[in-house]
Write an enzyme that holds these catalytic residues in place. Structure first.
Site, PDB file in Angstrom:
ATOM      1  N   TYR A   1      -1.970  -0.892  10.291  1.00 25.14           N
ATOM      2  CA  TYR A   1      -1.980  -1.452   8.647  1.00 25.14           C
ATOM      3  C   TYR A   1      -0.845  -0.773   8.083  1.00 25.14           C
ATOM      4  CZ  TYR A   1      -3.531  -1.919   3.713  1.00 25.14           C
ATOM      5  OH  TYR A   1      -3.603  -2.255   2.504  1.00 25.14           O
TER       6      TYR A   1
ATOM      7  N   SER B   1       0.681  -1.135   0.002  1.00 25.63           N
ATOM      8  CA  SER B   1       0.216  -0.049  -0.259  1.00 25.63           C
ATOM      9  C   SER B   1       0.933   1.182   0.056  1.00 25.63           C
ATOM     10  CB  SER B   1      -0.948  -0.005   1.311  1.00 25.63           C
ATOM     11  OG  SER B   1      -1.358   1.339   1.357  1.00 25.63           O
TER      12      SER B   1
END
Length: 257
Positions: free
Chosen positions: A161, A148
Protein backbone atom coordinates in the site's frame (compact mmCIF):
# COMPACT_ATOMS: atom_id res chain seq x y z
CA UNK A 1 -11.01 40.76 -7.57
CA UNK A 2 -13.07 37.73 -6.50
CA UNK A 3 -14.63 37.59 -3.08
CA UNK A 4 -13.45 34.93 -0.66
CA UNK A 5 -16.64 32.97 -1.29
CA UNK A 6 -16.17 33.18 -5.06
CA UNK A 7 -12.60 31.91 -4.76
CA UNK A 8 -13.86 28.63 -3.34
CA UNK A 9 -16.91 28.20 -5.60
CA UNK A 10 -16.83 25.72 -8.48
CA UNK A 11 -20.17 26.59 -10.06
CA UNK A 12 -20.78 25.14 -13.54
CA UNK A 13 -17.73 22.89 -13.17
CA UNK A 14 -17.91 19.13 -13.66
CA UNK A 15 -16.07 16.98 -11.15
CA UNK A 16 -15.14 13.33 -11.60
CA UNK A 17 -14.62 11.49 -8.31
CA UNK A 18 -13.37 7.90 -8.33
CA UNK A 19 -13.79 5.59 -5.36
CA UNK A 20 -16.86 7.65 -4.53
CA UNK A 21 -19.38 5.03 -3.41
CA UNK A 22 -18.47 5.92 0.18
CA UNK A 23 -15.77 7.15 2.54
CA UNK A 24 -13.41 9.96 1.63
CA UNK A 25 -14.38 9.88 -2.03
CA UNK A 26 -18.06 10.45 -1.33
CA UNK A 27 -17.28 13.15 1.25
CA UNK A 28 -15.19 15.01 -1.33
CA UNK A 29 -17.98 14.66 -3.89
CA UNK A 30 -20.47 16.16 -1.42
CA UNK A 31 -18.09 19.04 -0.72
CA UNK A 32 -17.81 19.84 -4.42
CA UNK A 33 -21.59 19.64 -4.80
CA UNK A 34 -21.97 22.14 -1.95
CA UNK A 35 -19.52 24.39 -3.81
CA UNK A 36 -21.64 24.23 -6.96
CA UNK A 37 -20.15 21.47 -9.11
CA UNK A 38 -21.98 18.77 -11.03
CA UNK A 39 -20.63 15.29 -10.29
CA UNK A 40 -19.62 12.09 -11.99
CA UNK A 41 -19.24 9.33 -9.41
CA UNK A 42 -17.19 6.28 -10.40
CA UNK A 43 -16.64 3.13 -8.37
CA UNK A 44 -16.57 -0.62 -8.91
CA UNK A 45 -19.02 -1.12 -6.01
CA UNK A 46 -22.15 -0.77 -8.10
CA UNK A 47 -24.44 -1.65 -5.20
CA UNK A 48 -23.40 1.42 -3.20
CA UNK A 49 -22.78 3.70 -6.15
CA UNK A 50 -26.37 4.56 -7.05
CA UNK A 51 -27.22 5.28 -3.40
CA UNK A 52 -24.26 7.68 -3.32
CA UNK A 53 -25.49 9.28 -6.53
CA UNK A 54 -28.93 9.83 -5.04
CA UNK A 55 -27.35 11.62 -2.06
CA UNK A 56 -25.58 13.99 -4.46
CA UNK A 57 -28.72 14.60 -6.54
CA UNK A 58 -30.64 15.51 -3.39
CA UNK A 59 -28.15 18.38 -3.02
CA UNK A 60 -29.56 19.99 -6.16
CA UNK A 61 -26.81 19.28 -8.70
CA UNK A 62 -26.55 16.93 -11.67
CA UNK A 63 -24.92 13.59 -10.97
CA UNK A 64 -23.91 10.72 -13.25
CA UNK A 65 -22.92 7.37 -11.75
CA UNK A 66 -20.64 5.04 -13.68
CA UNK A 67 -19.29 1.63 -12.71
CA UNK A 68 -15.54 1.53 -13.30
CA UNK A 69 -12.59 -0.70 -12.41
CA UNK A 70 -9.66 1.73 -12.51
CA UNK A 71 -7.15 -1.13 -12.87
CA UNK A 72 -8.70 -1.92 -16.27
CA UNK A 73 -7.74 0.66 -18.90
CA UNK A 74 -10.71 -0.33 -21.08
CA UNK A 75 -13.06 0.34 -18.18
CA UNK A 76 -11.45 3.74 -17.60
CA UNK A 77 -11.71 4.66 -21.28
CA UNK A 78 -15.40 3.71 -21.23
CA UNK A 79 -15.82 5.93 -18.16
CA UNK A 80 -14.22 8.86 -19.96
CA UNK A 81 -16.61 8.44 -22.89
CA UNK A 82 -19.49 8.83 -20.43
CA UNK A 83 -17.77 11.83 -18.82
CA UNK A 84 -17.36 13.48 -22.21
CA UNK A 85 -21.05 12.95 -23.02
CA UNK A 86 -21.95 14.46 -19.63
CA UNK A 87 -20.12 17.66 -20.56
CA UNK A 88 -16.44 16.99 -19.93
CA UNK A 89 -14.35 17.29 -16.80
CA UNK A 90 -12.89 20.27 -14.96
CA UNK A 91 -12.00 18.59 -11.66
CA UNK A 92 -10.69 15.14 -10.80
CA UNK A 93 -10.57 13.66 -7.32
CA UNK A 94 -9.03 10.20 -7.52
CA UNK A 95 -9.77 8.21 -4.38
CA UNK A 96 -10.04 4.58 -5.53
CA UNK A 97 -7.69 2.27 -3.58
CA UNK A 98 -7.37 -1.09 -1.82
CA UNK A 99 -5.06 -2.67 0.79
CA UNK A 100 -4.64 -6.05 2.49
CA UNK A 101 -2.65 -5.49 5.72
CA UNK A 102 -0.14 -8.28 5.15
CA UNK A 103 3.59 -8.33 5.82
CA UNK A 104 5.67 -8.22 2.66
CA UNK A 105 7.25 -11.63 3.31
CA UNK A 106 3.80 -13.21 3.61
CA UNK A 107 2.37 -11.52 0.55
CA UNK A 108 1.95 -13.49 -2.63
CA UNK A 109 2.93 -12.07 -6.00
CA UNK A 110 -0.75 -11.94 -6.93
CA UNK A 111 -1.60 -9.94 -3.78
CA UNK A 112 1.24 -7.49 -4.41
CA UNK A 113 0.24 -7.07 -8.04
CA UNK A 114 -3.41 -6.49 -7.19
CA UNK A 115 -2.61 -3.57 -4.88
CA UNK A 116 -0.20 -2.01 -7.36
CA UNK A 117 -2.64 -2.60 -10.21
CA UNK A 118 -5.50 -0.78 -8.48
CA UNK A 119 -3.64 1.89 -6.53
CA UNK A 120 -0.77 2.87 -8.83
CA UNK A 121 -1.71 1.64 -12.29
CA UNK A 122 -5.31 2.69 -11.68
CA UNK A 123 -4.25 6.20 -10.72
CA UNK A 124 -2.11 6.38 -13.85
CA UNK A 125 -4.95 5.16 -16.09
CA UNK A 126 -7.37 7.73 -14.69
CA UNK A 127 -4.79 10.53 -14.73
CA UNK A 128 -3.76 9.99 -18.34
CA UNK A 129 -7.28 9.66 -19.71
CA UNK A 130 -8.47 12.69 -17.72
CA UNK A 131 -5.49 14.73 -18.87
CA UNK A 132 -6.18 13.87 -22.51
CA UNK A 133 -9.76 15.11 -22.16
CA UNK A 134 -8.77 18.22 -20.21
CA UNK A 135 -6.20 19.18 -22.87
CA UNK A 136 -8.73 18.56 -25.62
CA UNK A 137 -11.26 20.82 -23.86
CA UNK A 138 -8.68 23.60 -23.41
CA UNK A 139 -10.42 25.02 -20.32
CA UNK A 140 -7.90 24.49 -17.52
CA UNK A 141 -8.35 21.81 -14.87
CA UNK A 142 -7.65 20.55 -11.36
CA UNK A 143 -6.49 17.02 -10.52
CA UNK A 144 -6.16 15.79 -6.93
CA UNK A 145 -5.04 12.35 -5.81
CA UNK A 146 -5.99 10.96 -2.41
CA UNK A 147 -2.89 9.15 -1.16
CA UNK A 148 -1.86 8.54 2.47
CA UNK A 149 0.68 9.51 5.09
CA UNK A 150 1.88 5.98 4.32
CA UNK A 151 3.28 7.40 1.09
CA UNK A 152 6.24 8.76 3.06
CA UNK A 153 6.02 7.01 6.44
CA UNK A 154 6.51 3.24 6.60
CA UNK A 155 4.30 0.92 8.62
CA UNK A 156 4.32 -2.84 9.14
CA UNK A 157 1.73 -4.69 7.03
CA UNK A 158 1.35 -1.73 4.69
CA UNK A 159 4.34 -2.33 2.42
CA UNK A 160 2.49 -2.73 -0.87
CA UNK A 161 0.00 0.00 0.00
CA UNK A 162 2.72 2.48 0.97
CA UNK A 163 4.78 1.66 -2.13
CA UNK A 164 1.74 2.22 -4.33
CA UNK A 165 0.86 5.54 -2.70
CA UNK A 166 4.46 6.78 -2.83
CA UNK A 167 4.35 6.02 -6.54
CA UNK A 168 1.16 8.05 -6.95
CA UNK A 169 2.79 11.04 -5.22
CA UNK A 170 5.70 11.06 -7.66
CA UNK A 171 3.36 10.49 -10.59
CA UNK A 172 1.30 13.50 -9.50
CA UNK A 173 4.37 15.68 -9.14
CA UNK A 174 5.56 14.66 -12.60
CA UNK A 175 2.15 15.36 -14.11
CA UNK A 176 2.17 18.77 -12.43
CA UNK A 177 5.26 19.64 -14.46
CA UNK A 178 4.06 18.10 -17.69
CA UNK A 179 0.54 19.57 -17.59
CA UNK A 180 1.45 23.07 -16.38
CA UNK A 181 1.51 24.48 -19.95
CA UNK A 182 -2.22 23.66 -20.17
CA UNK A 183 -3.00 25.30 -16.79
CA UNK A 184 -3.86 21.91 -15.27
CA UNK A 185 -2.96 21.82 -11.58
CA UNK A 186 -2.04 18.43 -10.12
CA UNK A 187 -1.78 17.86 -6.36
CA UNK A 188 -2.26 15.19 -3.71
CA UNK A 189 -3.87 14.94 -0.27
CA UNK A 190 -2.34 12.64 2.35
CA UNK A 191 -4.97 11.55 4.88
CA UNK A 192 -4.19 9.81 8.16
CA UNK A 193 -5.97 6.76 9.60
CA UNK A 194 -9.62 7.52 9.01
CA UNK A 195 -12.84 5.97 10.24
CA UNK A 196 -14.52 4.75 7.04
CA UNK A 197 -15.75 1.41 5.67
CA UNK A 198 -12.14 0.97 4.50
CA UNK A 199 -11.05 0.54 8.14
CA UNK A 200 -14.27 -0.24 10.03
CA UNK A 201 -13.99 -4.05 10.19
CA UNK A 202 -10.27 -4.01 10.97
CA UNK A 203 -10.68 -1.61 13.91
CA UNK A 204 -13.72 -3.49 15.19
CA UNK A 205 -11.64 -6.66 15.31
CA UNK A 206 -8.62 -4.84 16.79
CA UNK A 207 -9.89 -2.23 19.29
CA UNK A 208 -6.50 -2.10 21.03
CA UNK A 209 -4.83 -1.08 17.78
CA UNK A 210 -7.51 1.53 17.14
CA UNK A 211 -6.91 3.04 20.58
CA UNK A 212 -3.15 3.10 20.03
CA UNK A 213 -3.63 4.81 16.68
CA UNK A 214 -6.03 7.32 18.22
CA UNK A 215 -3.51 8.25 20.90
CA UNK A 216 -0.82 8.78 18.24
CA UNK A 217 -2.75 11.79 16.93
CA UNK A 218 -2.13 15.04 18.84
CA UNK A 219 -5.75 16.08 18.23
CA UNK A 220 -6.85 12.94 20.08
CA UNK A 221 -8.91 11.18 17.43
CA UNK A 222 -8.78 9.40 14.10
CA UNK A 223 -9.77 11.22 10.96
CA UNK A 224 -13.32 11.34 9.62
CA UNK A 225 -14.18 11.43 5.92
CA UNK A 226 -15.54 14.96 6.40
CA UNK A 227 -12.11 16.18 7.55
CA UNK A 228 -10.90 16.22 3.93
CA UNK A 229 -13.80 18.13 2.40
CA UNK A 230 -12.28 21.59 2.80
CA UNK A 231 -8.92 20.57 1.36
CA UNK A 232 -10.61 18.95 -1.62
CA UNK A 233 -12.59 22.11 -2.37
CA UNK A 234 -9.48 24.27 -1.96
CA UNK A 235 -7.46 22.19 -4.43
CA UNK A 236 -10.39 22.12 -6.88
CA UNK A 237 -11.13 25.85 -6.86
CA UNK A 238 -9.55 29.12 -7.98
CA UNK A 239 -8.21 29.53 -4.43
CA UNK A 240 -5.39 27.14 -5.36
CA UNK A 241 -4.60 28.40 -8.87
CA UNK A 242 -0.91 28.84 -7.99
CA UNK A 243 -0.62 25.49 -6.20
CA UNK A 244 0.62 22.50 -8.21
CA UNK A 245 2.90 19.56 -7.50
CA UNK A 246 2.05 19.79 -3.79
CA UNK A 247 1.29 17.12 -1.21
CA UNK A 248 -1.06 18.49 1.46
CA UNK A 249 -0.99 16.47 4.69
CA UNK A 250 -4.24 16.27 6.67
CA UNK A 251 -3.43 14.06 9.65
CA UNK A 252 -4.39 15.68 12.93
CA UNK A 253 -0.73 16.44 13.62
CA UNK A 254 0.36 12.77 13.62
CA UNK A 255 3.42 13.20 11.41
CA UNK A 256 4.46 16.52 12.96
CA UNK A 257 6.11 14.56 15.78
Amino acid sequence: MKSIEELFRVDKKIALVTGSAGGIGLACAKALALAGADLVLADRKEGCLEAAGNQIREMGVRCLTAACDVSDIKSVRNLMKQVKQFGGVDILIHSAAITNRKELLDMTEEEWNEILSVNLNGACHVAKETAVLMKEQNRKGKMTFIVSTGAYRAGAKFGAYSASKAGVVMMAKTLALELAPWSINVNAIAPTATETNFTEEYYRQNPDIKERVRLSHPLGRLGKAEDYMGTAVYLSSAASDFVTGALLVVDGGKTAK
